[in-house]
Write a protein that holds these residues in place. Sequence first.
Motif, PDB file in Angstrom:
ATOM      1  N   SER A 118       0.829  -1.202   0.000  1.00  0.00           N
ATOM      2  CA  SER A 118       0.000   0.000   0.000  1.00  0.00           C
ATOM      3  C   SER A 118       0.871   1.262   0.000  1.00  0.00           C
ATOM      4  CB  SER A 118      -0.930   0.010   1.214  1.00  0.00           C
ATOM      5  OG  SER A 118      -0.188  -0.079   2.412  1.00  0.00           O
ATOM      6  N   MET A 119       0.258   2.409  -0.306  1.00  0.00           N
ATOM      7  CA  MET A 119       0.966   3.674  -0.279  1.00  0.00           C
ATOM      8  C   MET A 119       1.303   4.037   1.166  1.00  0.00           C
ATOM      9  SD  MET A 119      -1.276   5.888  -3.016  1.00  0.00           S
ATOM     10  CE  MET A 119      -0.311   7.365  -2.695  1.00  0.00           C
ATOM     11  N   GLY A 120       2.408   4.741   1.364  1.00  0.00           N
ATOM     12  CA  GLY A 120       2.765   5.147   2.711  1.00  0.00           C
ATOM     13  C   GLY A 120       4.164   5.723   2.782  1.00  0.00           C
ATOM     14  N   GLU A 121       4.692   5.766   3.990  1.00  0.00           N
ATOM     15  CA  GLU A 121       6.005   6.343   4.245  1.00  0.00           C
ATOM     16  C   GLU A 121       6.826   5.383   5.083  1.00  0.00           C
ATOM     17  OE1 GLU A 121       7.762  10.616   5.871  1.00  0.00           O
ATOM     18  OE2 GLU A 121       5.906   9.807   6.741  1.00  0.00           O
ATOM     19  N   LEU A 122       8.014   5.067   4.602  1.00  0.00           N
ATOM     20  CA  LEU A 122       8.931   4.203   5.340  1.00  0.00           C
ATOM     21  C   LEU A 122       9.995   5.092   5.976  1.00  0.00           C
ATOM     22  CD1 LEU A 122       9.667   1.225   5.977  1.00  0.00           C
ATOM     23  CD2 LEU A 122      11.141   1.261   3.955  1.00  0.00           C
TER      24      LEU A 122
ATOM     25  N   ILE B 205      13.337  -5.480   1.065  1.00  0.00           N
ATOM     26  CA  ILE B 205      12.034  -4.829   1.124  1.00  0.00           C
ATOM     27  C   ILE B 205      11.573  -4.562  -0.305  1.00  0.00           C
ATOM     28  CG2 ILE B 205      10.734  -2.801   1.879  1.00  0.00           C
ATOM     29  CD1 ILE B 205      12.735  -2.497   4.176  1.00  0.00           C
ATOM     30  N   TYR B 206      10.323  -4.911  -0.600  1.00  0.00           N
ATOM     31  CA  TYR B 206       9.728  -4.672  -1.910  1.00  0.00           C
ATOM     32  C   TYR B 206       8.639  -3.619  -1.760  1.00  0.00           C
ATOM     33  CZ  TYR B 206      12.087  -8.750  -3.840  1.00  0.00           C
ATOM     34  OH  TYR B 206      13.040  -9.637  -4.281  1.00  0.00           O
ATOM     35  N   CYS B 207       8.824  -2.465  -2.388  1.00  0.00           N
ATOM     36  CA  CYS B 207       7.840  -1.385  -2.350  1.00  0.00           C
ATOM     37  C   CYS B 207       6.974  -1.501  -3.605  1.00  0.00           C
ATOM     38  CB  CYS B 207       8.526  -0.032  -2.292  1.00  0.00           C
ATOM     39  SG  CYS B 207       9.534   0.207  -0.814  1.00  0.00           S
ATOM     40  N   LEU B 208       5.778  -2.065  -3.445  1.00  0.00           N
ATOM     41  CA  LEU B 208       4.908  -2.353  -4.578  1.00  0.00           C
ATOM     42  C   LEU B 208       3.879  -1.258  -4.818  1.00  0.00           C
ATOM     43  CD1 LEU B 208       4.325  -6.162  -3.954  1.00  0.00           C
ATOM     44  CD2 LEU B 208       6.065  -5.079  -5.370  1.00  0.00           C
ATOM     45  N   ASN B 209       4.060  -0.144  -4.155  1.00  0.00           N
ATOM     46  CA  ASN B 209       3.187   1.007  -4.339  1.00  0.00           C
ATOM     47  C   ASN B 209       4.027   2.263  -4.102  1.00  0.00           C
ATOM     48  OD1 ASN B 209       0.768   2.625  -4.564  1.00  0.00           O
ATOM     49  ND2 ASN B 209      -0.395   0.871  -3.797  1.00  0.00           N
ATOM     50  N   GLU B 210       3.419   3.425  -4.078  1.00  0.00           N
ATOM     51  CA  GLU B 210       4.171   4.656  -3.845  1.00  0.00           C
ATOM     52  C   GLU B 210       4.573   4.737  -2.378  1.00  0.00           C
ATOM     53  OE1 GLU B 210       2.222   8.133  -5.303  1.00  0.00           O
ATOM     54  OE2 GLU B 210       1.568   7.143  -7.137  1.00  0.00           O
ATOM     55  N   VAL B 211       5.867   4.651  -2.111  1.00  0.00           N
ATOM     56  CA  VAL B 211       6.398   4.678  -0.747  1.00  0.00           C
ATOM     57  C   VAL B 211       7.443   5.779  -0.649  1.00  0.00           C
ATOM     58  CG1 VAL B 211       7.650   3.389   1.021  1.00  0.00           C
ATOM     59  CG2 VAL B 211       5.956   2.215  -0.398  1.00  0.00           C
ATOM     60  N   SER B 212       7.261   6.683   0.314  1.00  0.00           N
ATOM     61  CA  SER B 212       8.216   7.775   0.519  1.00  0.00           C
ATOM     62  C   SER B 212       9.336   7.323   1.441  1.00  0.00           C
ATOM     63  CB  SER B 212       7.512   8.991   1.138  1.00  0.00           C
ATOM     64  OG  SER B 212       6.488   9.449   0.287  1.00  0.00           O
TER      65      SER B 212
END
Length: 332
Positions: free
Chosen positions: A9-13, A39-46
């Motif tokens: 999902s979209m979010g912030e790491l 780590i796999y960012c499958l959506n928009e991740v800041s």
Amino acid sequence: MKAVKYLTSMGELKRKDHSLIFRNERGHTYIPIEGVKEIYCLNEVSINSKLFELLSKAGITVHFFNYYQQYTGTFYPKEGLVSGRLTIKQAEAFHQVRMPIAKAIVGGIANNIYYVLYHYYTHGSKELKPFLNWLRKEVPLLLEKDINIPQILFIEGTIWKRFYDSFQYFLPESFLFNKRVRRPPDNPMNALISFGNSLLYAKTISQIYRTHLNQSISFLHEPSEGRFSLSLDLCEVFKPIIVFRTIFENINNRKLQVGKHFDKELNYCLLNDSGKKIFIQSFEERMSKAFMHTKLKRKVTYHTAIKLDAYKLIKFIMEGEVFRPFDDKEKQ
């Protein structure tokens, strides 16, 4: 064993003290840094620069995917396994012995497609017999000829096209397609292939990173700026036995269904969140399941098998040992 973390999902790491925290509209999740390797960012991740420093120290690789579920890039820690001598030899191999490596990769694709389809042939899909015979008898003869890279790539393209055409004999009609469409995928099968290939490509990048090979010097695919073309080479032989077996089993066991697990828009089709989770779980289970390697006489996973192919390539480049990519008959 360290885990792989998927952020769908979209979010912030962000960095939280000496660990990680993922925040989105549903709240936050702590990710203990000691237990993660990828780590796999499958959506928009800041992500901010502070976090990259922590990720680098912890040796964590991060792969990024775009809205269409296709691979876009990787962050990995500062390269520790760099060998100028091997890079020079790898470049020399590209100019001097590219053909046998490229031919071995295409031969490996044909072999592993054969093993995947033979299962369906023995379970009633007798229409596969001509294609199986062609893979086993004709393709090796074609690859023995004095041919160039465009001709090798033509053979590879023909193998994949005939493979796609064979789906009609063992898959439900709702998952059949007319042609391979990538950017963006336009139907459920193209969506599954694109997503699965992107995951495998990222896995291969991670495994090559753990060797001294240069990711930009490839042999079947043309070396190019902006992508890790060696990863494209080494993941090819694993696509039939990892990506497509995962796809076929999820479809034929009705774990993935067109009406429930895909979002279809005017000109594209993508897995929805529940579909992604089902596919990722199956994909990871296949990647991590240990099998007895008949030549090594010990249990390995597909993660290890990919890295072993990288080491085989190093042995070929440095010592002239024949390069034979992974063959599914090595597994028992």
